[in-house]
Design a protein around this motif. Structure first.
Motif, mmCIF file in Angstrom:
data_model
loop_
_atom_site.group_PDB
_atom_site.id
_atom_site.type_symbol
_atom_site.label_atom_id
_atom_site.label_comp_id
_atom_site.label_asym_id
_atom_site.label_seq_id
_atom_site.Cartn_x
_atom_site.Cartn_y
_atom_site.Cartn_z
ATOM 1 N N ILE A 277 0.840 -1.185 0.000
ATOM 2 C CA ILE A 277 0.000 0.000 0.000
ATOM 3 C C ILE A 277 0.884 1.248 0.000
ATOM 4 O O ILE A 277 1.968 1.259 0.581
ATOM 5 C CB ILE A 277 -1.000 0.020 1.169
ATOM 6 C CG1 ILE A 277 -0.306 -0.105 2.521
ATOM 7 C CG2 ILE A 277 -2.036 -1.075 0.995
ATOM 8 C CD1 ILE A 277 -1.267 0.048 3.706
ATOM 9 N N CYS B 198 -8.145 2.180 -1.225
ATOM 10 C CA CYS B 198 -8.326 1.490 0.057
ATOM 11 C C CYS B 198 -9.290 2.196 1.004
ATOM 12 O O CYS B 198 -9.299 1.901 2.204
ATOM 13 C CB CYS B 198 -6.972 1.309 0.744
ATOM 14 S SG CYS B 198 -5.905 0.120 -0.082
ATOM 15 N N TYR C 259 -11.374 0.098 3.270
ATOM 16 C CA TYR C 259 -10.669 -0.497 4.404
ATOM 17 C C TYR C 259 -10.411 0.535 5.509
ATOM 18 O O TYR C 259 -9.656 0.263 6.450
ATOM 19 C CB TYR C 259 -9.326 -1.074 3.963
ATOM 20 C CG TYR C 259 -9.419 -2.253 3.025
ATOM 21 C CD1 TYR C 259 -9.741 -3.518 3.494
ATOM 22 C CD2 TYR C 259 -9.155 -2.106 1.669
ATOM 23 C CE1 TYR C 259 -9.812 -4.612 2.638
ATOM 24 C CE2 TYR C 259 -9.222 -3.188 0.798
ATOM 25 C CZ TYR C 259 -9.547 -4.432 1.294
ATOM 26 O OH TYR C 259 -9.609 -5.496 0.440
ATOM 27 N N ARG D 136 -3.738 0.356 -2.946
ATOM 28 C CA ARG D 136 -3.082 -0.950 -2.911
ATOM 29 C C ARG D 136 -2.671 -1.335 -4.324
ATOM 30 O O ARG D 136 -3.442 -1.169 -5.276
ATOM 31 C CB ARG D 136 -4.015 -2.021 -2.354
ATOM 32 C CG ARG D 136 -3.337 -3.376 -2.100
ATOM 33 C CD ARG D 136 -4.359 -4.458 -1.824
ATOM 34 N NE ARG D 136 -5.123 -4.770 -3.024
ATOM 35 C CZ ARG D 136 -6.317 -5.369 -3.024
ATOM 36 N NH1 ARG D 136 -6.898 -5.687 -1.892
ATOM 37 N NH2 ARG D 136 -6.943 -5.628 -4.165
#
Length: 342
Positions: free
Chosen positions: A289, A312, A315, A322
């Motif tokens: 990442i 991301c 998340y 990522r």
């Protein structure tokens, strides 16, 4: 009319209508560029496994118990067939686990953000989701599932076997099950998984063998957990080709010895090069990442240059993208695109 809220139909409450979880990979819009948003072995597919899919008996129903394939996988892992459940993708197993073990009002505790399908499954159950960056000394009493990516996607973090065993013991104390998502564990053969009656291991070999489209997956757990998962599966829930791939898996490991050293080296070199664009987190996985400040904007700019990466934000990391390694020349194209837009 059904809408985004929980609905009551003839006195029966039905699950809420929720949007699909975001994922990497193809979408509805056509894309012909380079896709770095999917975590899969770029040297794939594993040809013997692909041939097993092609040679499967697609004209007849498979054995609905899948006993022979479960026995082959059990022997390979040193467990019994009663400790193995097959699936089309780990997503199905996560949804079944939520339905079986996560009633409304109970809790899912996730070390870092969970895989989106589990978060969605918990929401469908109207359960509470708690995301933590470090494990608490004591689990909340209403916890029924604990989720750990081994390694985690997208951060790459992992726990030592003794830490996992201690966590499984904490789960046992409150009546919870520890889900160990090993989707990317084969990329890190040094990782180990303990044995414990409250541990549910999820394995998704399609990623490391470059065959994500075949959707092979299976669970390893104590028989009482497996029985609950199997109880929620319809007959013939795994098609013949996917079962054939899983049956051939134990004898098709040479591909990993041949390709994983290259995948790891390419990922290490890519991570080193990407550090010129910002902070990088990489822990040996095929993915890394990168902090770009505004992930959505950076992902769109790269997409405009024919390169797809994973935003991301879902998340809980809206500043990070990522990237999963591809082959050397493709990685060079990614770096060139990053130089132009980042």
């Amino acid at each position: 009319m059904l809408n985004g809220a929980t609905c009551n139909t003839a006195g029966v409450t039905v699950p809420p209508l929720l949007p699909r979880s975001p994922h990497g990979g193809p979408g509805a819009a056509p894309f012909s560029g380079l896709d770095f948003s999917v975590n899969s072995n770029p040297c794939g597919p594993n040809r013997p496994l692909l041939q097993a899919v092609r040679d499967a008996d697609h004209a007849h129903y498979p054995d609905p118990t899948y006993h022979a394939t479960r026995a082959r996988l059990a022997c390979w892992h040193g467990v019994t067939p009663e400790e193995v459940a097959l699936s089309v993708g780990a997503s199905d197993l996560l949804h079944r686990a939520a339905r079986a073990f996560l009633p409304a009002g109970t809790g899912l505790l996730s070390l870092h953000a969970p895989f989106g399908e589990l978060g969605r499954a918990a929401a469908l159950q109207r359960a509470e989701v708690q995301v933590v960056d470090a494990l608490p000394a004591l689990l909340p009493g209403h916890t029924r599932l604990v989720y750990v990516g081994h390694p985690h996607n997208p951060t790459g973090h992992s726990l030592a076997p003794e830490e996992l065993l201690a966590l499984a013991q904490k789960c046992e104390q409150v009546g919870a099950i520890l889900i160990l998502d090993e989707a990317y564990a084969p990329f890190l053969p040094e990782l180990e998984s303990p044995r414990h009656p409250n541990l549910l291991r999820l394995l998704s070999p399609g990623k490391v063998h470059g065959l994500v489209g075949a959707r092979p997956a299976y669970a390893i757990a104590a028989p009482p957990i497996i029985r609950q998962l199997e109880n929620l599966a319809p007959a013939w829930h795994v098609p013949a080709g996917t079962e054939a791939l899983l049956a051939a898996l134990p004898e098709a490991q040479d591909f990993l010895a041949q390709t994983l050293p290259l995948v790891r080296q390419n990922a290490l070199e890519l991570a080193a090069a990407m550090r010129s664009f910002g902070d990088v987190q990489h822990h040996g996985t095929p993915y890394l990442i990168l902090n770009v400040g505004n992930a959505a904007a950076a992902a769109q700019r790269l997409l405009n240059h024919g390169v797809k990466v994973r935003d991301c934000a879902s998340y809980g990391l809206p500043a990070w993208i990522r990237v999963s390694t591809r082959l050397e020349q493709e990685n060079a194209a990614l770096l060139q695109a990053c130089r132009q837009v980042l």
